[in-house]
Design a protein around this motif. Structure first.
Motif, PDB file in Angstrom:
ATOM      1  N   LEU A 116      42.721   4.542  -0.311  1.00  0.00           N
ATOM      2  CA  LEU A 116      41.753   5.090  -1.265  1.00  0.00           C
ATOM      3  C   LEU A 116      42.277   4.997  -2.688  1.00  0.00           C
ATOM      4  CD1 LEU A 116      39.154   6.420  -2.043  1.00  0.00           C
ATOM      5  CD2 LEU A 116      40.086   8.634  -1.321  1.00  0.00           C
ATOM      6  N   ASP A 117      43.538   5.322  -2.891  1.00  0.00           N
ATOM      7  CA  ASP A 117      44.126   5.189  -4.222  1.00  0.00           C
ATOM      8  C   ASP A 117      44.048   3.734  -4.694  1.00  0.00           C
ATOM      9  OD1 ASP A 117      45.939   6.156  -6.497  1.00  0.00           O
ATOM     10  OD2 ASP A 117      47.141   4.555  -5.600  1.00  0.00           O
ATOM     11  N   PHE A 118      44.402   2.813  -3.817  1.00  0.00           N
ATOM     12  CA  PHE A 118      44.365   1.388  -4.151  1.00  0.00           C
ATOM     13  C   PHE A 118      42.940   0.958  -4.489  1.00  0.00           C
ATOM     14  CE2 PHE A 118      43.884  -3.071  -2.921  1.00  0.00           C
ATOM     15  CZ  PHE A 118      44.967  -3.671  -3.543  1.00  0.00           C
ATOM     16  N   ASP A 183      35.806  21.007   3.282  1.00  0.00           N
ATOM     17  CA  ASP A 183      37.182  21.022   2.778  1.00  0.00           C
ATOM     18  C   ASP A 183      37.827  19.654   2.937  1.00  0.00           C
ATOM     19  OD1 ASP A 183      36.912  23.710   2.203  1.00  0.00           O
ATOM     20  OD2 ASP A 183      38.005  24.396   3.992  1.00  0.00           O
ATOM     21  N   ALA A 184      37.623  19.028   4.100  1.00  0.00           N
ATOM     22  CA  ALA A 184      38.236  17.724   4.366  1.00  0.00           C
ATOM     23  C   ALA A 184      37.721  16.670   3.392  1.00  0.00           C
ATOM     24  CB  ALA A 184      37.960  17.302   5.807  1.00  0.00           C
ATOM     25  N   MET A 185      36.440  16.694   3.110  1.00  0.00           N
ATOM     26  CA  MET A 185      35.875  15.713   2.187  1.00  0.00           C
ATOM     27  C   MET A 185      36.263  16.007   0.743  1.00  0.00           C
ATOM     28  SD  MET A 185      32.080  14.982   3.860  1.00  0.00           S
ATOM     29  CE  MET A 185      31.544  16.694   3.931  1.00  0.00           C
ATOM     30  N   PHE A 186      36.233  17.281   0.379  1.00  0.00           N
ATOM     31  CA  PHE A 186      36.508  17.637  -1.008  1.00  0.00           C
ATOM     32  C   PHE A 186      37.951  17.339  -1.398  1.00  0.00           C
ATOM     33  CE2 PHE A 186      36.988  20.466  -4.691  1.00  0.00           C
ATOM     34  CZ  PHE A 186      35.848  20.127  -5.399  1.00  0.00           C
ATOM     35  N   ASP A 187      38.845  17.270  -0.415  1.00  0.00           N
ATOM     36  CA  ASP A 187      40.237  16.928  -0.703  1.00  0.00           C
ATOM     37  C   ASP A 187      40.339  15.585  -1.411  1.00  0.00           C
ATOM     38  OD1 ASP A 187      43.223  17.343  -0.256  1.00  0.00           O
ATOM     39  OD2 ASP A 187      42.917  15.450   0.799  1.00  0.00           O
ATOM     40  N   TYR A 192      41.501  12.156  -6.165  1.00  0.00           N
ATOM     41  CA  TYR A 192      41.297  10.783  -6.639  1.00  0.00           C
ATOM     42  C   TYR A 192      40.127  10.726  -7.617  1.00  0.00           C
ATOM     43  CZ  TYR A 192      44.196   9.846  -2.567  1.00  0.00           C
ATOM     44  OH  TYR A 192      45.213   9.852  -1.639  1.00  0.00           O
ATOM     45  N   PRO A 193      40.194   9.848  -8.610  1.00  0.00           N
ATOM     46  CA  PRO A 193      39.117   9.750  -9.604  1.00  0.00           C
ATOM     47  C   PRO A 193      37.917   8.951  -9.103  1.00  0.00           C
ATOM     48  CG  PRO A 193      40.841   8.196 -10.162  1.00  0.00           C
ATOM     49  CD  PRO A 193      41.346   8.962  -8.970  1.00  0.00           C
ATOM     50  N   VAL A 194      37.340   9.368  -7.976  1.00  0.00           N
ATOM     51  CA  VAL A 194      36.151   8.697  -7.454  1.00  0.00           C
ATOM     52  C   VAL A 194      34.958   9.038  -8.344  1.00  0.00           C
ATOM     53  CG1 VAL A 194      37.037   8.652  -5.086  1.00  0.00           C
ATOM     54  CG2 VAL A 194      35.622  10.587  -5.847  1.00  0.00           C
ATOM     55  N   ASP A 195      33.986   8.153  -8.330  1.00  0.00           N
ATOM     56  CA  ASP A 195      32.809   8.332  -9.186  1.00  0.00           C
ATOM     57  C   ASP A 195      31.662   9.035  -8.473  1.00  0.00           C
ATOM     58  OD1 ASP A 195      33.735   6.732 -11.590  1.00  0.00           O
ATOM     59  OD2 ASP A 195      33.948   5.239 -10.007  1.00  0.00           O
ATOM     60  N   GLY A 196      31.737   9.090  -7.141  1.00  0.00           N
ATOM     61  CA  GLY A 196      30.660   9.727  -6.411  1.00  0.00           C
ATOM     62  C   GLY A 196      31.092  10.127  -5.014  1.00  0.00           C
ATOM     63  N   ASP A 250      30.566  22.787  -9.410  1.00  0.00           N
ATOM     64  CA  ASP A 250      31.410  23.861  -9.918  1.00  0.00           C
ATOM     65  C   ASP A 250      32.842  23.396 -10.141  1.00  0.00           C
ATOM     66  OD1 ASP A 250      29.241  25.496  -9.770  1.00  0.00           O
ATOM     67  OD2 ASP A 250      29.834  26.489  -7.917  1.00  0.00           O
ATOM     68  N   GLY A 251      33.390  22.638  -9.173  1.00  0.00           N
ATOM     69  CA  GLY A 251      34.775  22.213  -9.262  1.00  0.00           C
ATOM     70  C   GLY A 251      34.955  20.822  -9.821  1.00  0.00           C
ATOM     71  N   GLY A 252      33.978  19.952  -9.537  1.00  0.00           N
ATOM     72  CA  GLY A 252      34.040  18.585 -10.044  1.00  0.00           C
ATOM     73  C   GLY A 252      35.178  17.790  -9.451  1.00  0.00           C
ATOM     74  N   GLY A 253      35.399  16.635 -10.018  1.00  0.00           N
ATOM     75  CA  GLY A 253      36.442  15.741  -9.550  1.00  0.00           C
ATOM     76  C   GLY A 253      37.760  15.989 -10.237  1.00  0.00           C
ATOM     77  N   ARG A 254      38.682  15.097 -10.002  1.00  0.00           N
ATOM     78  CA  ARG A 254      40.023  15.235 -10.575  1.00  0.00           C
ATOM     79  C   ARG A 254      39.948  15.221 -12.095  1.00  0.00           C
ATOM     80  NH1 ARG A 254      44.849  10.950  -9.571  1.00  0.00           N
ATOM     81  NH2 ARG A 254      43.877   9.975 -11.377  1.00  0.00           N
ATOM     82  N   ALA A 255      40.686  16.119 -12.723  1.00  0.00           N
ATOM     83  CA  ALA A 255      40.758  16.223 -14.181  1.00  0.00           C
ATOM     84  C   ALA A 255      39.375  16.411 -14.803  1.00  0.00           C
ATOM     85  CB  ALA A 255      41.439  14.991 -14.768  1.00  0.00           C
ATOM     86  N   GLY A 256      38.504  17.119 -14.071  1.00  0.00           N
ATOM     87  CA  GLY A 256      37.202  17.444 -14.621  1.00  0.00           C
ATOM     88  C   GLY A 256      36.205  16.309 -14.655  1.00  0.00           C
ATOM     89  N   ARG A 257      36.482  15.214 -13.935  1.00  0.00           N
ATOM     90  CA  ARG A 257      35.545  14.097 -13.906  1.00  0.00           C
ATOM     91  C   ARG A 257      34.209  14.510 -13.310  1.00  0.00           C
ATOM     92  NH1 ARG A 257      37.129   8.658 -13.942  1.00  0.00           N
ATOM     93  NH2 ARG A 257      35.566   8.220 -12.381  1.00  0.00           N
ATOM     94  N   ARG A 258      33.143  13.958 -13.845  1.00  0.00           N
ATOM     95  CA  ARG A 258      31.810  14.164 -13.273  1.00  0.00           C
ATOM     96  C   ARG A 258      31.694  13.302 -12.027  1.00  0.00           C
ATOM     97  NH1 ARG A 258      27.632  15.256 -11.010  1.00  0.00           N
ATOM     98  NH2 ARG A 258      25.533  15.219 -11.886  1.00  0.00           N
ATOM     99  N   VAL A 259      31.416  13.922 -10.908  1.00  0.00           N
ATOM    100  CA  VAL A 259      31.283  13.211  -9.639  1.00  0.00           C
ATOM    101  C   VAL A 259      29.839  13.356  -9.160  1.00  0.00           C
ATOM    102  CG1 VAL A 259      32.074  13.049  -7.250  1.00  0.00           C
ATOM    103  CG2 VAL A 259      33.691  13.644  -9.065  1.00  0.00           C
ATOM    104  N   ARG A 260      29.153  12.245  -9.015  1.00  0.00           N
ATOM    105  CA  ARG A 260      27.762  12.277  -8.578  1.00  0.00           C
ATOM    106  C   ARG A 260      27.706  12.418  -7.059  1.00  0.00           C
ATOM    107  NH1 ARG A 260      24.509   7.587 -10.103  1.00  0.00           N
ATOM    108  NH2 ARG A 260      22.763   9.012 -10.345  1.00  0.00           N
ATOM    109  N   PHE A 261      26.611  12.992  -6.580  1.00  0.00           N
ATOM    110  CA  PHE A 261      26.434  13.272  -5.156  1.00  0.00           C
ATOM    111  C   PHE A 261      25.143  12.621  -4.681  1.00  0.00           C
ATOM    112  CE2 PHE A 261      25.437  16.827  -1.889  1.00  0.00           C
ATOM    113  CZ  PHE A 261      25.994  16.079  -0.858  1.00  0.00           C
ATOM    114  N   GLY A 262      25.263  11.772  -3.656  1.00  0.00           N
ATOM    115  CA  GLY A 262      24.082  11.084  -3.162  1.00  0.00           C
ATOM    116  C   GLY A 262      24.077  10.929  -1.659  1.00  0.00           C
TER     117      GLY A 262
END
Length: 409
Positions: A116-118, A183-187, A192-196, A250-262
């Motif tokens: 995932l990091d890669f 919890d498992a998904m939100f980890d 990671y800086p995912v976009d969605g 409420d929590g968002g992504g890493r470092a406050g990134r906006r993470v879209r949900f679809g």
């Protein structure tokens, strides 16, 4: 258990098909690249798209993944939906679930690198968005818990799991299951800086003739106050979607990134014969009634940021016409602020039935038709290996007819 009643966070007629199909692709008047979704699903379950074999060494798997991203760029796509939790396992070092077997051939075996990091780094290097694609409840494509790793949550909590249709599933009716899968998904989102965050069409499992999903005990414990088991099941899935959306906002992504949900559901919410609000279709499956996923509500309540109905039928198909479902979804999202992208069955191009799939131009006609509806913000193709093979040239035709320039997400 009370039903969800609080409203969400943010609160065309068909027309002449012949004229729409004859029209060419629109372009912005100022000559700049248009803003639209151009995505592909990259599936890892059963090694469908990647890696091509669990026997490959890490360097070979990395080369394959780079090649998928390079092809996405070459096809002028801008988003990859990367399946990172295919069967209650993980493509990152998760503290909740074991490593996915599709990486090494053995569930729980450390592959020696972090896919995932890669993937995030390689996607962003190419200006591709990467949405982490999760399957919430599927545990295994078999029914033998003994084949899972000894420390698998499904073995530590056998009461969470139900067999059905030759597979194992977490029981969506248990609150502790819903909390755990979130919890498992939100980890992954936190680390990671995912976009969605992206769900597919599997909630309660697709019906299997002659079998029943035996959630009697959970219904007896948690289903009081509901008019029916079906209403209780829908409430369970509503809660999963609502609560996941709340955590992301409420929590968002890493470092406050906006993470879209679809979500990418089966495209038929309900047939009109069942519900006057439904589509003029005769589909054998209805998400509301069979998967207990009230996708229309999630849009109308504003719980999700985007929806990608899998409109996997050709124009003119009697039971589920592309020319009926695209306008239905356009009307459904209109005024909600939820983005609409259409899921396209690239993998069917070249199939004998229905005959329309034999024409390499069928998918291109889909995009021309959909462009008549301003609510449609783009298209997503299933799947990455078909983007690569393009066995009858349908994807090349789409690129030639519609993707002359790159597009912003």
């Amino acid at each position: 258990m009370r039903r969800i009643t609080r409203r969400g966070f943010a609160v065309a007629a068909l027309g002449a098909a012949s004229s729409l199909l004859a029209a060419g692709p629109a372009a912005p008047a100022d000559g700049t690249s248009r803003r639209e979704m151009r995505g592909m699903w990259l599936a890892t379950v059963a090694n469908l798209d990647w890696p091509s074999s669990a026997k490959l060494q890490p360097a070979e798997q990395q080369r394959e993944l780079r090649a998928h991203f390079d092809r996405a760029v070459a096809r002028k796509l801008n988003t990859v939906f990367f399946q990172v939790r295919p069967t209650a396992d993980a493509l990152w070092p998760s503290p909740y679930e074991p490593w996915a077997q599709y990486l090494t051939g053995q569930q729980g075996r450390d592959p020696g690198w972090d896919p995932l990091d890669f993937a995030v780094r390689e996607a962003h290097r190419r200006n591709l968005e990467l949405h982490a694609w999760f399957n919430p409840y599927r545990v295994a494509n078999h029914t033998d818990p003994g084949r899972l790793t000894p420390d698998h949550p499904a073995r530590r909590h056998p009461g969470w799991v139900l067999p059905y249709g030759g597979k194992l599933y977490y029981n969506p009716g248990l609150p502790e299951v819903r909390q755990f899968v979130q919890d498992a998904m939100f980890d992954a989102v936190r680390r990671y800086p995912v976009d969605g965050v992206h769900f597919d069409d599997y909630f309660y499992p697709y019906p299997v003739a002659g079998q029943r999903f035996d959630d009697d005990a959970a219904f007896d414990e948690f289903g009081s106050g509901f008019a029916s088991r079906a209403a209780w099941r829908r409430d369970n899935i509503d809660r999963l979607v609502y609560e996941m959306a709340a955590r992301l906002r409420d929590g968002g992504g890493r470092a406050g990134r906006r993470v879209r949900f679809g979500v990418a559901p089966f495209a038929v919410w309900r047939n009109r014969a069942t519900d006057q609000r439904g589509s003029r279709t005769q589909a054998g499956v209805q998400t509301y009634d069979d998967l207990y996923a009230d996708t229309r509500r999630w849009v109308r309540e504003g719980w999700i940021d985007y929806i990608v109905p899998q409109v996997y039928w050709p124009l003119g198909f009697t039971a589920a016409d592309y020319a009926e479902l695209v306008p239905w979804w356009a009307r459904t999202v209109d005024g909600t602020g939820v983005d609409l992208y259409i899921g396209e069955a690239l993998y069917k191009a070249g199939e004998e039935q229905p005959a329309a799939w034999q024409d390499p131009a069928e998918l291109s006609r889909h995009l021309t038709f959909a462009r008549g509806y301003p609510q449609v913000g783009g298209h997503v193709y299933f799947s990455a290996k078909d983007v690569a093979k393009d066995r009858v040239g349908a994807m090349a035709r789409v690129v030639r007819d519609h993707y002359a320039a790159a597009a912003r997400t």
